[in-house]
Each structure stands twice: as C-alpha cells, then as structure tokens.
Design an enzyme around this catalytic site. Structure first.
Site, PDB file in Angstrom:
ATOM      1  N   SER A 101       1.766  -3.520   6.197  1.00 45.70           N
ATOM      2  CA  SER A 101       0.631  -2.835   5.562  1.00 45.70           C
ATOM      3  C   SER A 101       0.457  -1.473   6.216  1.00 45.70           C
ATOM      4  O   SER A 101       0.180  -1.395   7.419  1.00 45.70           O
ATOM      5  CB  SER A 101      -0.642  -3.657   5.742  1.00 45.70           C
ATOM      6  OG  SER A 101      -1.764  -2.811   5.565  1.00 45.70           O
ATOM      7  N   HIS A 147       3.372  -2.528   1.821  1.00 45.19           N
ATOM      8  CA  HIS A 147       2.097  -3.001   1.289  1.00 45.19           C
ATOM      9  C   HIS A 147       1.067  -1.881   1.442  1.00 45.19           C
ATOM     10  O   HIS A 147       0.826  -1.388   2.536  1.00 45.19           O
ATOM     11  CB  HIS A 147       1.671  -4.243   2.065  1.00 45.19           C
ATOM     12  CG  HIS A 147       0.431  -4.903   1.566  1.00 45.19           C
ATOM     13  ND1 HIS A 147       0.425  -5.793   0.513  1.00 45.19           N
ATOM     14  CD2 HIS A 147      -0.859  -4.812   1.986  1.00 45.19           C
ATOM     15  CE1 HIS A 147      -0.821  -6.216   0.311  1.00 45.19           C
ATOM     16  NE2 HIS A 147      -1.624  -5.629   1.186  1.00 45.19           N
ATOM     17  N   ASP A 167      -2.798  -0.761   0.873  1.00 44.00           N
ATOM     18  CA  ASP A 167      -4.152  -1.284   0.665  1.00 44.00           C
ATOM     19  C   ASP A 167      -5.052  -0.207   0.079  1.00 44.00           C
ATOM     20  O   ASP A 167      -5.373   0.770   0.736  1.00 44.00           O
ATOM     21  CB  ASP A 167      -4.722  -1.788   1.998  1.00 44.00           C
ATOM     22  CG  ASP A 167      -4.069  -3.090   2.423  1.00 44.00           C
ATOM     23  OD1 ASP A 167      -4.055  -4.026   1.607  1.00 44.00           O
ATOM     24  OD2 ASP A 167      -3.559  -3.160   3.558  1.00 44.00           O
ATOM     25  N   MET A 169      -8.642   0.742  -1.276  1.00 46.44           N
ATOM     26  CA  MET A 169     -10.041   0.285  -1.165  1.00 46.44           C
ATOM     27  C   MET A 169     -10.979   1.365  -1.681  1.00 46.44           C
ATOM     28  O   MET A 169     -10.748   2.554  -1.443  1.00 46.44           O
ATOM     29  CB  MET A 169     -10.379  -0.007   0.293  1.00 46.44           C
ATOM     30  CG  MET A 169      -9.410  -0.970   0.962  1.00 46.44           C
ATOM     31  SD  MET A 169      -9.986  -1.404   2.613  1.00 46.44           S
ATOM     32  CE  MET A 169      -8.570  -2.324   3.228  1.00 46.44           C
ATOM     33  N   HIS A 210      -2.010  -3.199  -3.370  1.00 47.93           N
ATOM     34  CA  HIS A 210      -3.054  -4.237  -3.343  1.00 47.93           C
ATOM     35  C   HIS A 210      -4.380  -3.541  -3.643  1.00 47.93           C
ATOM     36  O   HIS A 210      -4.927  -2.839  -2.798  1.00 47.93           O
ATOM     37  CB  HIS A 210      -3.039  -4.873  -1.941  1.00 47.93           C
ATOM     38  CG  HIS A 210      -4.101  -5.902  -1.705  1.00 47.93           C
ATOM     39  ND1 HIS A 210      -4.405  -6.382  -0.447  1.00 47.93           N
ATOM     40  CD2 HIS A 210      -4.938  -6.553  -2.552  1.00 47.93           C
ATOM     41  CE1 HIS A 210      -5.375  -7.273  -0.532  1.00 47.93           C
ATOM     42  NE2 HIS A 210      -5.731  -7.392  -1.795  1.00 47.93           N
ATOM     43  N   MET A 229      -8.028  -3.334  -3.919  1.00 49.42           N
ATOM     44  CA  MET A 229      -9.313  -3.939  -3.556  1.00 49.42           C
ATOM     45  C   MET A 229     -10.396  -3.010  -4.083  1.00 49.42           C
ATOM     46  O   MET A 229     -11.082  -2.320  -3.327  1.00 49.42           O
ATOM     47  CB  MET A 229      -9.387  -4.105  -2.033  1.00 49.42           C
ATOM     48  CG  MET A 229      -8.527  -5.253  -1.527  1.00 49.42           C
ATOM     49  SD  MET A 229      -8.179  -5.137   0.237  1.00 49.42           S
ATOM     50  CE  MET A 229      -6.817  -3.984   0.181  1.00 49.42           C
ATOM     51  N   MET A 251      -5.941 -14.091   0.656  1.00 49.99           N
ATOM     52  CA  MET A 251      -6.492 -13.337   1.791  1.00 49.99           C
ATOM     53  C   MET A 251      -6.846 -14.295   2.919  1.00 49.99           C
ATOM     54  O   MET A 251      -7.522 -15.298   2.699  1.00 49.99           O
ATOM     55  CB  MET A 251      -7.767 -12.589   1.388  1.00 49.99           C
ATOM     56  CG  MET A 251      -7.597 -11.448   0.395  1.00 49.99           C
ATOM     57  SD  MET A 251      -6.563 -10.070   0.931  1.00 49.99           S
ATOM     58  CE  MET A 251      -7.216  -9.674   2.547  1.00 49.99           C
ATOM     59  N   GLY A 300     -10.997  -5.526   3.646  1.00 54.78           N
ATOM     60  CA  GLY A 300     -11.741  -4.324   4.013  1.00 54.78           C
ATOM     61  C   GLY A 300     -11.178  -3.616   5.234  1.00 54.78           C
ATOM     62  O   GLY A 300     -11.158  -2.402   5.289  1.00 54.78           O
ATOM     63  N   PHE A 301     -10.691  -4.407   6.192  1.00 55.55           N
ATOM     64  CA  PHE A 301     -10.245  -3.790   7.437  1.00 55.55           C
ATOM     65  C   PHE A 301      -9.027  -4.519   8.007  1.00 55.55           C
ATOM     66  O   PHE A 301      -8.903  -5.732   7.841  1.00 55.55           O
ATOM     67  CB  PHE A 301     -11.371  -3.828   8.483  1.00 55.55           C
ATOM     68  CG  PHE A 301     -12.608  -3.109   8.019  1.00 55.55           C
ATOM     69  CD1 PHE A 301     -12.741  -1.736   8.192  1.00 55.55           C
ATOM     70  CD2 PHE A 301     -13.622  -3.812   7.358  1.00 55.55           C
ATOM     71  CE1 PHE A 301     -13.873  -1.068   7.725  1.00 55.55           C
ATOM     72  CE2 PHE A 301     -14.751  -3.154   6.887  1.00 55.55           C
ATOM     73  CZ  PHE A 301     -14.876  -1.776   7.072  1.00 55.55           C
ATOM     74  N   GLY A 302      -8.183  -3.741   8.692  1.00 57.09           N
ATOM     75  CA  GLY A 302      -7.084  -4.341   9.436  1.00 57.09           C
ATOM     76  C   GLY A 302      -7.617  -4.863  10.758  1.00 57.09           C
ATOM     77  O   GLY A 302      -8.769  -4.621  11.120  1.00 57.09           O
ATOM     78  N   GLY A 303      -6.774  -5.592  11.478  1.00 57.71           N
ATOM     79  CA  GLY A 303      -7.107  -5.988  12.835  1.00 57.71           C
ATOM     80  C   GLY A 303      -8.078  -7.148  12.979  1.00 57.71           C
ATOM     81  O   GLY A 303      -8.602  -7.380  14.059  1.00 57.71           O
ATOM     82  N   ASP A 317      -2.122 -12.457   3.520  1.00 59.59           N
ATOM     83  CA  ASP A 317      -2.527 -11.130   3.995  1.00 59.59           C
ATOM     84  C   ASP A 317      -3.768 -11.209   4.878  1.00 59.59           C
ATOM     85  O   ASP A 317      -4.827 -11.661   4.438  1.00 59.59           O
ATOM     86  CB  ASP A 317      -2.812 -10.261   2.750  1.00 59.59           C
ATOM     87  CG  ASP A 317      -3.139  -8.809   3.071  1.00 59.59           C
ATOM     88  OD1 ASP A 317      -3.037  -8.426   4.249  1.00 59.59           O
ATOM     89  OD2 ASP A 317      -3.480  -8.073   2.129  1.00 59.59           O
ATOM     90  N   GLY A 341      -4.441 -10.731   9.467  1.00 58.10           N
ATOM     91  CA  GLY A 341      -4.323 -11.386  10.765  1.00 58.10           C
ATOM     92  C   GLY A 341      -2.986 -12.054  11.023  1.00 58.10           C
ATOM     93  O   GLY A 341      -2.891 -12.976  11.839  1.00 58.10           O
ATOM     94  N   GLY A 378      -0.178  -5.737   9.293  1.00 65.04           N
ATOM     95  CA  GLY A 378      -0.485  -4.355   9.649  1.00 65.04           C
ATOM     96  C   GLY A 378      -0.455  -4.170  11.147  1.00 65.04           C
ATOM     97  O   GLY A 378       0.530  -3.716  11.730  1.00 65.04           O
TER      98      GLY A 378
HETATM   99  C1  DX5 Z   1      -7.232  -6.163   4.535  1.00 66.99           C
HETATM  100  C2  DX5 Z   1      -5.894  -5.736   3.982  1.00 66.99           C
HETATM  101  C3  DX5 Z   1      -4.732  -6.167   4.808  1.00 66.99           C
HETATM  102  C4  DX5 Z   1      -4.769  -5.653   6.217  1.00 66.99           C
HETATM  103  C5  DX5 Z   1      -3.815  -6.398   7.074  1.00 66.99           C
HETATM  104  O1  DX5 Z   1      -8.231  -5.867   3.637  1.00 66.99           O
HETATM  105  O2  DX5 Z   1      -5.702  -6.254   2.684  1.00 66.99           O
HETATM  106  O3  DX5 Z   1      -3.506  -5.803   4.180  1.00 66.99           O
HETATM  107  O4  DX5 Z   1      -4.490  -4.298   6.296  1.00 66.99           O
HETATM  108  O5  DX5 Z   1      -3.944  -5.915   8.368  1.00 66.99           O
HETATM  109  P1  DX5 Z   1      -3.812  -6.847   9.642  1.00 66.99           P
HETATM  110  O6  DX5 Z   1      -2.407  -7.346   9.643  1.00 66.99           O
HETATM  111  O7  DX5 Z   1      -4.098  -5.904  10.756  1.00 66.99           O
HETATM  112  O8  DX5 Z   1      -4.818  -7.942   9.496  1.00 66.99           O
HETATM  113 ZN    ZN Z   2      -3.633  -6.030   1.676  1.00 66.92          ZN
END
Ligand code: DX5
Ligand code: ZN
Length: 212
Positions: free
Chosen positions: A11, A36, A38, A40, A69, A71, A140, A145-148, A173, A175, A195
């Site tokens: 991602s 991938h 994202d 948003m 993707h 969102m 999901m 909304g957020f990575g990490g 997708d 974590g 990601g």
């Molecule tokens: C979250 C995204 C994911 C996210 C994955 O809303 O759809 O694709 O970026 O990031 P990690 O791998 O850091 O959870």
């Molecule tokens: Zn995603």
C-alpha cells in the site's frame, strides 16, 4: 483454501509521497505483485489521501497491476476517472453503494476488475449476493482511514465464511506483517495488502517474501 497462489500488494499510503517514482521502483525490485492505492475522501473515512491524477502518474511509471481501493462516498461518480487514469482493479465499499450490482458491472464493462470491500463492523452476508459477480473481495482488518493500525484477529471467522462461498481472490488489508499474514492466509485470504510493514522494513524484498 482454493487459491494456490499468494500475491503481495504494497500500500503506497506508507510510501514517501515526495518520491513516488523511486518508491514504485522499490516495490518492483522487491518482487511485489500489485500496487495498492488507498483513495480516501474525508467523508467515508476520516482522512484524505489522493485522487485519480496521482493514479495517472503512477501508471506512467509501472507495468504492475494498479489496485485502487476507493474509500469514498458515491464511488459511482468517480469510477470512470480511476478507470481512465489506468487502474487495473477498482474496489468499492459495500457500505458506500446502495446498488452494488450495476456499479460492479459498469466497472467490468471497461475491462477492469471489480472488487467489493467490507469494513470490520459489516457482516459477510452483506456481500453474499454479489459473490457470483465480483473479481475480488477485500476484507478490512482495521477500521479504514489510516495505515499503521493493529490487525483485528477477530475478522478471521469472517474471511473463513466468505472463503466457504467464494473461490476467487480474497484480499486482506490492514495491520499485515509476517505473523498476521499467516493468520490471514490460514483463514482463506490469498492477497495480502501491507503498508507499514513493507515500507518500514530494512529489506523490502525479504519482507515481501515473508508474506508469501
Ligand atoms: C487503511 C488502508 C490500508 C492501509 C494498510 O484504510 O486501506 O491499505 O494503508 O496499511 P498498514 O499495512 O500500515 O495497516
Ligand atoms: Zn487499502
């Protein structure tokens, strides 16, 4: 699990956005399969990222599959922009679309693969009616909304339920790392989005390999 292959989709949300061209080359050299992206809108999820213009630029830099993707609310208004920009796959959220079937058919009418995604609180049964139509299901394992964020292990039964009914690609997708990736695969997922784990790794190639 029916799928014999496992694909890895980094991602770019965790990439260095000031240097996307090099980040794409890093993904290619690491042996990943898809990119991938994202998307948003600050409404469907509480964060804003990028739009079709960036997908268009990425398209010029890579032959890898671009997996968008969405969102966003009202994805029906924007899918054509993402198709024209060069997406190979467009995934929309079941929660954002009142009539999924016509939208999935519309995406596919352009020769683009169509996916459907569900958020953690959405039941698997919501998408049973479109399993015969979609090219991919994205489950999901974090609130979008957020990575990490941390992987939600309690989503595994949901993946298992879908796998019992669906022989196609199931993407997981949120974590994902070597440990949680194993759990996602054991439940029936065969495409892992990651990601933070991949972009923060010292050696992205090893990290990609650890997910297969
Ligand atoms: C979250 C995204 C994911 C996210 C994955 O809303 O759809 O694709 O970026 O990031 P990690 O791998 O850091 O959870
Ligand atoms: Zn995603």
């Amino acid at each position: 699990m029916d799928k014999k292959y496992i694909l890895v989709a980094p991602s770019i949300l965790s990439a260095d956005f000031s240097d996307l061209g090099n980040e794409i080359r890093r993904i290619e050299k690491a042996g990943a399969d898809w990119i991938h992206v994202d998307i948003m809108d600050g409404h469907f999820v509480p964060n804003l990222t990028i739009g079709a213009t960036v997908v268009k630029s990425l398209r010029r830099h890579t032959k890898l599959i671009i997996d968008s993707h969405l969102m966003i609310e009202n994805p029906q208004r924007y899918v054509e922009d993402f198709i024209k920009a060069g997406s190979d796959i467009i995934t929309v959220h079941a929660e954002a679309v009142p009539r999924l079937k016509p939208l999935i058919k519309k995406i596919q009418s352009y020769g683009v693969r169509a996916g459907v995604s569900i958020k953690p609180k959405t039941k698997a049964s919501v998408i049973y009616g479109v399993l015969g139509l979609v090219d991919l299901v994205l489950v999901m394992t974090v609130e979008p909304g957020f990575g990490g964020q941390s992987f939600m292990q309690d989503m595994m039964p949901k993946i298992e339920k879908i796998r019992l009914r669906y022989k196609g690609d199931i993407q997981v997708d949120g974590g994902i790392n070597a440990e949680t990736g194993k759990q996602a695969k054991a439940a029936g997922g065969n495409i892992l989005v990651a990601g933070t784990y991949l972009f923060k790794a010292k050696d992205m190639k090893k990290a990609v390999a650890s997910l297969r």
